[in-house]
Scaffold this motif. Structure first.
Motif, PDB file in Angstrom:
ATOM      1  N   ALA A  71     -11.851   1.421 -14.179  1.00  0.00           N
ATOM      2  CA  ALA A  71     -12.271   0.436 -13.173  1.00  0.00           C
ATOM      3  C   ALA A  71     -11.064  -0.031 -12.374  1.00  0.00           C
ATOM      4  CB  ALA A  71     -12.943  -0.764 -13.861  1.00  0.00           C
ATOM      5  N   LEU A  72      -9.942  -0.241 -13.080  1.00  0.00           N
ATOM      6  CA  LEU A  72      -8.744  -0.702 -12.373  1.00  0.00           C
ATOM      7  C   LEU A  72      -8.280   0.332 -11.365  1.00  0.00           C
ATOM      8  CD1 LEU A  72      -6.505  -2.764 -12.015  1.00  0.00           C
ATOM      9  CD2 LEU A  72      -5.213  -1.593 -13.790  1.00  0.00           C
ATOM     10  N   ASN A  75     -10.329   0.275  -8.356  1.00  0.00           N
ATOM     11  CA  ASN A  75     -10.016  -0.901  -7.550  1.00  0.00           C
ATOM     12  C   ASN A  75      -8.707  -0.727  -6.790  1.00  0.00           C
ATOM     13  OD1 ASN A  75     -12.313  -2.181  -8.263  1.00  0.00           O
ATOM     14  ND2 ASN A  75     -11.382  -3.680  -9.626  1.00  0.00           N
ATOM     15  N   ILE A  76      -7.735  -0.093  -7.445  1.00  0.00           N
ATOM     16  CA  ILE A  76      -6.448   0.128  -6.764  1.00  0.00           C
ATOM     17  C   ILE A  76      -6.684   0.980  -5.525  1.00  0.00           C
ATOM     18  CG2 ILE A  76      -4.169   1.199  -6.915  1.00  0.00           C
ATOM     19  CD1 ILE A  76      -4.234   0.598  -9.918  1.00  0.00           C
ATOM     20  N   ALA A  78      -9.451   1.324  -3.880  1.00  0.00           N
ATOM     21  CA  ALA A  78     -10.237   0.569  -2.897  1.00  0.00           C
ATOM     22  C   ALA A  78      -9.333  -0.382  -2.121  1.00  0.00           C
ATOM     23  CB  ALA A  78     -11.354  -0.205  -3.589  1.00  0.00           C
ATOM     24  N   MET A  79      -8.435  -1.054  -2.818  1.00  0.00           N
ATOM     25  CA  MET A  79      -7.552  -2.024  -2.160  1.00  0.00           C
ATOM     26  C   MET A  79      -6.587  -1.297  -1.234  1.00  0.00           C
ATOM     27  SD  MET A  79      -6.625  -5.188  -1.764  1.00  0.00           S
ATOM     28  CE  MET A  79      -7.014  -6.286  -3.106  1.00  0.00           C
ATOM     29  N   GLN A  82      -7.803  -0.222   2.131  1.00  0.00           N
ATOM     30  CA  GLN A  82      -7.935  -1.250   3.157  1.00  0.00           C
ATOM     31  C   GLN A  82      -6.600  -1.628   3.791  1.00  0.00           C
ATOM     32  OE1 GLN A  82     -10.743  -2.227   4.317  1.00  0.00           O
ATOM     33  NE2 GLN A  82     -11.877  -1.053   2.799  1.00  0.00           N
ATOM     34  N   LEU A  83      -5.501  -1.315   3.097  1.00  0.00           N
ATOM     35  CA  LEU A  83      -4.224  -1.863   3.551  1.00  0.00           C
ATOM     36  C   LEU A  83      -3.219  -0.844   4.091  1.00  0.00           C
ATOM     37  CD1 LEU A  83      -3.771  -4.471   0.699  1.00  0.00           C
ATOM     38  CD2 LEU A  83      -4.374  -4.916   3.048  1.00  0.00           C
TER      39      LEU A  83
ATOM     40  N   VAL B  40      -3.930  -6.241  -7.935  1.00  0.00           N
ATOM     41  CA  VAL B  40      -5.281  -5.709  -8.113  1.00  0.00           C
ATOM     42  C   VAL B  40      -5.691  -5.920  -9.564  1.00  0.00           C
ATOM     43  CG1 VAL B  40      -6.722  -3.656  -7.947  1.00  0.00           C
ATOM     44  CG2 VAL B  40      -4.826  -3.956  -6.370  1.00  0.00           C
ATOM     45  N   SER B  42      -8.806  -5.430 -12.730  1.00  0.00           N
ATOM     46  CA  SER B  42     -10.039  -4.759 -13.122  1.00  0.00           C
ATOM     47  C   SER B  42     -11.159  -5.771 -13.285  1.00  0.00           C
ATOM     48  CB  SER B  42      -9.831  -4.011 -14.447  1.00  0.00           C
ATOM     49  OG  SER B  42      -9.394  -4.920 -15.428  1.00  0.00           O
ATOM     50  N   ARG B  57      -6.042  -7.862   5.159  1.00  0.00           N
ATOM     51  CA  ARG B  57      -5.651  -7.133   6.367  1.00  0.00           C
ATOM     52  C   ARG B  57      -5.943  -7.947   7.621  1.00  0.00           C
ATOM     53  NH1 ARG B  57      -8.922  -2.661   6.357  1.00  0.00           N
ATOM     54  NH2 ARG B  57     -10.097  -3.247   8.197  1.00  0.00           N
TER      55      ARG B  57
END
Lengths: 136, 71
Positions: A71-72, A75-76, A78-79, A82-83, B40, B42, B57
């Motif tokens: 999951a982490l 998420n990494i 996904a983040m 965006q950046l 980030v 979990s 952003r």
């Protein structure tokens, strides 16, 4: 890379493991050198029992529930998506797998605007404030 | 470092070594590049993380384009 080609591997428990302390690993010579040359205060304090338990429990959790790490990683990604490279103004200097992302203003932007270190710092503080409570 | 927890986003500013009181800017020596640190976790869903990334952003873009910073 072969671990034997690295002089010293270090890790800490005070980051994502929410404990304290850390470790160093290396060849016998490296370890001997450290033991002789390091400042004595480095080894003089014991880890509080609460933090030892925390570290131990966290490691157990990670071993028993590998889905936390999956999951982490999702998420990494996904983040990051965006950046970097999506932002025109900042880039991430951390490794792609690192959940802690350090964002700096892109050097070409800084150069073209002529911002000093202090100005960059102020701008980024403004950005953090904006995230915290969006103004109009 | 100041920490903000809002809209499920944890963002801190990486603070450079602060100048001592009365230090002349000429004397400051080397300072690390100013940066924002995004953590980030979990603990959020993928969608929440994406939303947080978008929030960050947009905030950066808004500030860079604001009157204060775009002379």
């Amino acid at each position: 890379m072969d671990a034997r080609e690295i002089d010293m591997i270090i890790g800490n428990l005070s980051g994502p493991l929410c404990a304290a302390g850390g470790f160093c690993a290396g060849t016998e010579e490296v370890v001997e050198h450290q033991r002789i040359s390091s400042a004595s205060y480095t080894f003089s304090a014991a880890l509080p029992a609460l933090l030892s338990t925390t570290a131990s429990e966290t490691i157990s959790m990670l071993q028993e529930q590998p889905e936390i790490l999956t999951a982490l990683r999702d998420n990494i990604k996904a983040m990051r998506a965006q950046l970097d490279p999506r932002s025109d103004w900042v880039k991430c200097t951390s490794n792609v797998d690192n959940p802690i992302m350090i964002l700096i203003l892109k050097p070409e932007v800084v150069a073209s605007k002529g911002w000093s270190t202090k100005e960059q710092s102020q701008l980024l503080q403004d950005a953090v404030d904006e995230v915290r409570s969006p103004g109009d | 470092m100041r920490q903000c927890l809002t809209n499920s986003v944890l963002v801190t500013r990486v603070k450079a070594y602060p100048l001592g009181p009365g230090a002349n800017p000429r004397d400051e020596g080397w300072q690390p590049t100013p940066a924002i640190k995004v953590c980030v976790t979990s603990g959020l869903t993928k969608k929440e993380t994406e939303k947080a990334g978008i929030t960050i952003r947009h905030a950066i873009t808004k500030v860079v384009k604001s009157n204060k910073w775009s002379k």
